[in-house]
Motif scaffolding. Structure first.
Motif, PDB file in Angstrom:
ATOM      1  N   PRO A 113       0.835  -1.206   0.000  1.00 26.01           N
ATOM      2  CA  PRO A 113       0.000   0.000   0.000  1.00 26.01           C
ATOM      3  C   PRO A 113       0.869   1.256   0.000  1.00 26.01           C
ATOM      4  CG  PRO A 113      -0.841  -1.595   1.571  1.00 26.01           C
ATOM      5  CD  PRO A 113       0.473  -2.134   1.081  1.00 26.01           C
ATOM      6  N   LEU A 114       0.463   2.248  -0.778  1.00 27.06           N
ATOM      7  CA  LEU A 114       1.303   3.419  -1.001  1.00 27.06           C
ATOM      8  C   LEU A 114       1.674   4.137   0.301  1.00 27.06           C
ATOM      9  CD1 LEU A 114       2.472   4.547  -3.605  1.00 27.06           C
ATOM     10  CD2 LEU A 114       0.611   6.224  -3.642  1.00 27.06           C
ATOM     11  N   GLY A 115       0.716   4.238   1.198  1.00 26.46           N
ATOM     12  CA  GLY A 115       1.007   4.909   2.469  1.00 26.46           C
ATOM     13  C   GLY A 115       2.057   4.179   3.276  1.00 26.46           C
ATOM     14  N   PHE A 116       2.013   2.842   3.246  1.00 23.54           N
ATOM     15  CA  PHE A 116       2.988   2.050   3.982  1.00 23.54           C
ATOM     16  C   PHE A 116       4.348   2.110   3.294  1.00 23.54           C
ATOM     17  CE2 PHE A 116       4.821  -1.087   6.586  1.00 23.54           C
ATOM     18  CZ  PHE A 116       3.953  -1.385   7.624  1.00 23.54           C
ATOM     19  N   LEU A 117       4.334   2.116   1.951  1.00 23.23           N
ATOM     20  CA  LEU A 117       5.594   2.215   1.215  1.00 23.23           C
ATOM     21  C   LEU A 117       6.288   3.537   1.523  1.00 23.23           C
ATOM     22  CD1 LEU A 117       7.483   0.914  -0.859  1.00 23.23           C
ATOM     23  CD2 LEU A 117       6.141   2.003  -2.659  1.00 23.23           C
ATOM     24  N   LYS A 118       5.494   4.586   1.686  1.00 24.44           N
ATOM     25  CA  LYS A 118       6.050   5.901   2.036  1.00 24.44           C
ATOM     26  C   LYS A 118       6.786   5.827   3.372  1.00 24.44           C
ATOM     27  CE  LYS A 118       3.057   9.145   3.027  1.00 24.44           C
ATOM     28  NZ  LYS A 118       3.327   9.548   4.437  1.00 24.44           N
ATOM     29  N   ASP A 119       6.212   5.113   4.338  1.00 27.48           N
ATOM     30  CA  ASP A 119       6.873   4.943   5.640  1.00 27.48           C
ATOM     31  C   ASP A 119       8.156   4.130   5.494  1.00 27.48           C
ATOM     32  OD1 ASP A 119       4.883   6.371   6.913  1.00 27.48           O
ATOM     33  OD2 ASP A 119       3.734   4.581   7.464  1.00 27.48           O
ATOM     34  N   ILE A 120       8.104   3.068   4.689  1.00 30.09           N
ATOM     35  CA  ILE A 120       9.262   2.182   4.530  1.00 30.09           C
ATOM     36  C   ILE A 120      10.468   2.931   3.977  1.00 30.09           C
ATOM     37  CG2 ILE A 120      10.155   0.258   3.138  1.00 30.09           C
ATOM     38  CD1 ILE A 120       7.401  -1.087   3.479  1.00 30.09           C
ATOM     39  N   VAL A 121      10.268   3.737   2.922  1.00 31.67           N
ATOM     40  CA  VAL A 121      11.411   4.435   2.325  1.00 31.67           C
ATOM     41  C   VAL A 121      11.894   5.581   3.212  1.00 31.67           C
ATOM     42  CG1 VAL A 121      10.798   3.787  -0.027  1.00 31.67           C
ATOM     43  CG2 VAL A 121       9.927   5.939   0.910  1.00 31.67           C
ATOM     44  N   ASP A 122      11.150   5.872   4.279  1.00 35.04           N
ATOM     45  CA  ASP A 122      11.577   6.886   5.250  1.00 35.04           C
ATOM     46  C   ASP A 122      12.379   6.279   6.387  1.00 35.04           C
ATOM     47  OD1 ASP A 122      11.629   9.609   5.910  1.00 35.04           O
ATOM     48  OD2 ASP A 122       9.994   9.389   7.353  1.00 35.04           O
ATOM     49  N   TRP A 123      12.395   4.948   6.488  1.00 38.18           N
ATOM     50  CA  TRP A 123      13.105   4.289   7.590  1.00 38.18           C
ATOM     51  C   TRP A 123      14.610   4.540   7.586  1.00 38.18           C
ATOM     52  CZ3 TRP A 123      10.143  -1.052   7.523  1.00 38.18           C
ATOM     53  CH2 TRP A 123       8.887  -0.866   8.124  1.00 38.18           C
ATOM     54  N   PRO A 124      15.276   4.643   6.427  1.00 35.94           N
ATOM     55  CA  PRO A 124      16.719   4.951   6.496  1.00 35.94           C
ATOM     56  C   PRO A 124      17.006   6.250   7.228  1.00 35.94           C
ATOM     57  CG  PRO A 124      16.143   4.146   4.316  1.00 35.94           C
ATOM     58  CD  PRO A 124      14.849   4.347   5.042  1.00 35.94           C
ATOM     59  N   GLN A 125      16.201   7.267   6.960  1.00 36.77           N
ATOM     60  CA  GLN A 125      16.416   8.562   7.607  1.00 36.77           C
ATOM     61  C   GLN A 125      16.010   8.538   9.076  1.00 36.77           C
ATOM     62  OE1 GLN A 125      14.630  11.821   5.518  1.00 36.77           O
ATOM     63  NE2 GLN A 125      15.120  13.323   7.095  1.00 36.77           N
ATOM     64  N   ARG A 126      14.927   7.841   9.382  1.00 42.53           N
ATOM     65  CA  ARG A 126      14.410   7.836  10.755  1.00 42.53           C
ATOM     66  C   ARG A 126      15.189   6.902  11.670  1.00 42.53           C
ATOM     67  NH1 ARG A 126       8.398   6.307  10.859  1.00 42.53           N
ATOM     68  NH2 ARG A 126       8.717   6.748  13.083  1.00 42.53           N
ATOM     69  N   PHE A 127      15.601   5.738  11.137  1.00 42.38           N
ATOM     70  CA  PHE A 127      16.188   4.707  11.998  1.00 42.38           C
ATOM     71  C   PHE A 127      17.592   4.277  11.590  1.00 42.38           C
ATOM     72  CE2 PHE A 127      11.516   3.889  11.888  1.00 42.38           C
ATOM     73  CZ  PHE A 127      11.231   4.336  13.178  1.00 42.38           C
ATOM     74  N   GLY A 128      18.092   4.815  10.473  1.00 40.81           N
ATOM     75  CA  GLY A 128      19.431   4.433  10.031  1.00 40.81           C
ATOM     76  C   GLY A 128      19.506   3.035   9.471  1.00 40.81           C
ATOM     77  N   VAL A 129      18.386   2.521   8.922  1.00 39.35           N
ATOM     78  CA  VAL A 129      18.343   1.177   8.349  1.00 39.35           C
ATOM     79  C   VAL A 129      18.110   1.299   6.843  1.00 39.35           C
ATOM     80  CG1 VAL A 129      17.161  -1.046   8.321  1.00 39.35           C
ATOM     81  CG2 VAL A 129      17.441   0.189  10.477  1.00 39.35           C
ATOM     82  N   PRO A 130      19.064   0.887   6.014  1.00 40.11           N
ATOM     83  CA  PRO A 130      18.905   0.999   4.569  1.00 40.11           C
ATOM     84  C   PRO A 130      17.791   0.103   4.039  1.00 40.11           C
ATOM     85  CG  PRO A 130      20.890  -0.235   5.104  1.00 40.11           C
ATOM     86  CD  PRO A 130      20.377   0.307   6.388  1.00 40.11           C
ATOM     87  N   VAL A 131      17.213   0.522   2.913  1.00 42.33           N
ATOM     88  CA  VAL A 131      16.073  -0.182   2.324  1.00 42.33           C
ATOM     89  C   VAL A 131      16.286  -0.317   0.818  1.00 42.33           C
ATOM     90  CG1 VAL A 131      13.623   0.048   1.732  1.00 42.33           C
ATOM     91  CG2 VAL A 131      14.395   0.538   4.071  1.00 42.33           C
ATOM     92  N   LEU A 132      15.983  -1.507   0.292  1.00 43.35           N
ATOM     93  CA  LEU A 132      15.996  -1.737  -1.146  1.00 43.35           C
ATOM     94  C   LEU A 132      14.626  -2.272  -1.551  1.00 43.35           C
ATOM     95  CD1 LEU A 132      17.277  -2.069  -3.951  1.00 43.35           C
ATOM     96  CD2 LEU A 132      18.177  -4.284  -3.202  1.00 43.35           C
ATOM     97  N   ILE A 133      13.948  -1.556  -2.464  1.00 42.74           N
ATOM     98  CA  ILE A 133      12.652  -2.014  -2.951  1.00 42.74           C
ATOM     99  C   ILE A 133      12.788  -2.425  -4.411  1.00 42.74           C
ATOM    100  CG2 ILE A 133      11.319  -0.649  -1.313  1.00 42.74           C
ATOM    101  CD1 ILE A 133      10.793   1.374  -3.532  1.00 42.74           C
TER     102      ILE A 133
END
Length: 243
Positions: A113-133
């Motif tokens: 879901p787009l809203g959840f994807l928006k949160d996921i790609v924000d996790w690197p900045q918020r938590f310092g955890v890299p993300v690859l989609i």
């Protein structure tokens, strides 16, 4: 195969994987189905002990479903919790220092879901955890209805690679890795792959191996595999004519 063929898809996914990990940002790979994205994601996840791979699946899921998938991959107990409660548990886990060396990988991410994807790609900045989609052509496709959310997602992705159709070299690389011998046999593999997909070519060569009974694969075994899978009409797909 004893190893994964170094196709364009593998090289591209590897580039985004390394970028996300080194820069602690979000990265994205997207393209048509069957080019080898899932194979590449699985290979990199298996090779990296700090990677967590979430296969989202082939159908669009609910926020609770994707939250549960992520929690399960992280081995977090979230039974009978709401999407919001599960997300809180996930984010509390991501705040822990032990997650700093991890990378989160999402395959078929177009079904998040787009809203959840928006949160996921924000996790690197918020938590310092890299993300690859990783996903198909719809992954980063902007629509009027989702324009604002798309813009937020787009602004948080540091690197993106669009995969077009595989090259002839990709198909030839796969043929070589399957011990296909003879120019005619490799040309047949390239023609078949171009008219189908990398996934289909690998499936064909796996079948051809059964006919080869331990020998190297030649045109005869490949032709037998095509007839077995598609009937005699499928033999036309081993020729470049009409491509």
């Amino acid at each position: 195969m004893t190893h994964i063929s170094r196709t364009t898809a593998l090289v591209s996914v590897e580039q985004c994987f390394n970028y996300a990990l080194e820069r602690c940002e979000a990265a994205a790979v997207f393209g048509t189905p069957g080019v080898g994205k899932t194979t590449a994601m699985t290979h990199l996840a298996e090779r990296s002990p700090t990677a967590t791979l979430i296969h989202v699946g082939s159908t669009r899921c609910t926020p609770r479903a994707i939250a549960s998938m992520i929690a399960d991959a992280m081995r977090l107990w979230v039974e009978h919790r709401s999407a919001w409660q599960i997300t809180e548990i996930i984010e509390a886990h991501l705040m822990h220092p032990s997650t700093r060396d991890e990378i989160l990988m999402f395959d078929e991410a177009q079904n998040i879901p787009l809203g959840f994807l928006k949160d996921i790609v924000d996790w690197p900045q918020r938590f310092g955890v890299p993300v690859l989609i990783c996903g198909n052509e719809h992954l980063l496709k902007r629509t009027k209805a989702s324009g604002a959310a798309f813009d937020q997602i787009d602004s948080r992705i540091g690197k993106r690679i669009h995969l077009s159709r595989p090259t002839r070299e990709d198909f030839e690389t796969i043929a070589i890795d399957f011990d296909v011998f003879g120019v005619d046999a490799r040309n047949a593999c390239a023609a078949y792959g171009a008219k189908n997909s990398i996934r289909d070519l690998i499936s064909l060569l796996q079948t051809a191996r059964d006919f080869a009974e331990g020998r190297k694969l030649g045109l005869e075994e490949i032709r037998k595999a095509v007839v077995y899978k598609k009937g005699t009409a499928g033999l036309k797909q081993l020729s470049n004519r009409g491509a």
